[in-house]
Write an enzyme that holds these catalytic residues in place. Structure first.
Site, PDB file in Angstrom:
ATOM      1  N   HIS A 203       4.212  -7.091  -2.760  1.00 14.95           N
ATOM      2  CA  HIS A 203       3.916  -5.506  -2.911  1.00 14.95           C
ATOM      3  C   HIS A 203       2.788  -4.778  -1.949  1.00 14.95           C
ATOM      4  O   HIS A 203       3.031  -3.722  -1.584  1.00 14.95           O
ATOM      5  CB  HIS A 203       3.814  -4.845  -4.160  1.00 14.95           C
ATOM      6  CG  HIS A 203       4.963  -4.950  -5.113  1.00 14.95           C
ATOM      7  ND1 HIS A 203       5.448  -6.278  -5.812  1.00 14.95           N
ATOM      8  CD2 HIS A 203       6.194  -4.098  -5.379  1.00 14.95           C
ATOM      9  CE1 HIS A 203       6.534  -5.983  -6.426  1.00 14.95           C
ATOM     10  NE2 HIS A 203       6.928  -4.808  -6.199  1.00 14.95           N
ATOM     11  N   GLY A 204       1.806  -5.711  -1.741  1.00 13.86           N
ATOM     12  CA  GLY A 204       0.730  -5.057  -0.956  1.00 13.86           C
ATOM     13  C   GLY A 204      -0.518  -5.922  -1.062  1.00 13.86           C
ATOM     14  O   GLY A 204      -0.752  -6.563  -1.938  1.00 13.86           O
TER      15      GLY A 204
END
Length: 350
Positions: A203-204
């Site tokens: 997701h990051g």
């Protein structure tokens, strides 16, 4: 970062791994392969389509008026989730969280977290509905990506209902190759830890997302160790719901915060009472309150109480009454889009 890069990277990996494993044959038509990699409806924010789930449809599929009408229906429902509900929640939530942290009070932060909890569900499930609907119009049948996750009674159940395509992708291409649960409990826990570490990283590349992944992984491990037995024996199942809601809401704080320090400050405010001159009424507008009620009801509450309702959205049959509702929803969405500023889907950044 290129928009939606993680989604089409996963789809490309699915093709390579499926061919390597012999699950499916090599696609020798470059245009068919390009169609799979770059098919636009679900390309930017999912659902993640595994190659072996769609390989036969790439070669042969049928379009008909029933599927086209059903696709339009799913698209309108998804668009309504995003434009009418998610954007309204985002408006108030963003207004609260862009205030200086010193000006925020305990109640305001809890309201913001509640709004974001609803926003991310209706935003992402709305996109998935739109993608599934668009795909059906072109003759493609994508698997469902959400199954009312907020009615879950355990975190294991939550991850069987939330972003299903991501969960199954990691299960097939990471968890099982690592050994799954075949090598004893300790290795099972280690594999779960690795999977949810990677889930957060996907997701990051920031501590926020990594800790969010590990937070979910922690409770999955705890449930396997002892918590599932406690939940199963508990006669008051509403307590199980409260437990799950608390866990994923605390996780969404990490997901929404600007950085780790911001998340820590929000947690401090949530669990130590503080008043502020800013009132909830200032941010919680009447239209937001109305959407909030509908959001709570249609995030799984009414579907859980009346199971037949949940199948309306999946049914190909469209009654005259539902047709009127769809026209009204589409009209309201157009009005909102014309009068509102651009508010991109949350998962466009992943």
């Amino acid at each position: 970062m290129s928009i939606g890069i993680s989604f089409y990277t996963f789809q490309a990996l699915s093709y390579v791994v499926d061919v390597y494993r012999g699950v499916t044959s090599c696609q020798r038509n470059i245009f068919n392969l390009a169609l799979y990699i770059s098919f636009f409806p679900q390309l930017i924010a999912g659902p993640i389509v595994k190659y072996h789930d769609i390989s036969s449809q790439i070669v042969s599929r049928k379009e008909n008026i029933v599927d086209i009408s059903y696709g339009i229906k799913r698209f309108i429902y998804g668009l309504s989730k995003k434009v009418i509900l998610a954007n309204m929640f985002a408006l108030s939530c963003d207004e609260i969280l862009k205030q200086d942290i010193s000006d925020l009070g305990t109640l305001l932060v809890w309201v913001a977290v509640l709004l974001y909890t609803l926003q991310i569900y209706f935003d992402f499930s709305g996109y998935s509905d739109m993608a599934i609907g668009l795909g059906r119009m072109f003759g493609f049948k994508f698997l469902e990506n959400f199954n009312y996750p907020y009615i879950s009674r355990s975190i294991q159940e939550f991850w069987h209902r939330w972003h299903i395509s991501l969960s199954t992708w990691f299960k097939e291409y990471l968890y099982i190759p690592l050994g799954g649960n075949r090598r004893g409990r300790l290795f099972t826990y280690l594999n779960l830890f690795i999977v949810f570490f990677v889930t957060g990283l996907w997701h990051g590349a920031s501590f926020n997302f990594i800790l969010w992944g590990l937070w979910n992984g922690l409770f999955l491990i705890l449930e396997r160790v002892f918590l599932s037995k406690v939940l199963d024996k508990n006669r008051f199942k509403f307590i199980n719901h409260i437990y799950v809601i608390f866990v994923f809401m605390m996780g969404w704080v990490l997901f929404r915060a600007n950085d780790l320090n911001h998340a820590i400050e929000l947690y401090k405010l949530m669990f130590s009472y503080k008043k502020t001159f800013l009132t909830v009424r200032y941010f919680f507008h009447p239209q937001t309150q109305l959407c909030f009620i509908f959001g709570i009801i249609f995030s799984g509450l009414i579907q859980n109480l009346f199971p037949k309702i949940k199948y309306i959205i999946y049914s190909k049959n469209i009654s005259f009454f539902e047709l009127i509702i769809l026209f009204i929803l589409l009209f309201v969405c157009i009005v909102f889009l014309v009068n509102d500023t651009y508010n991109p889907f949350i998962y466009f950044r992943f």
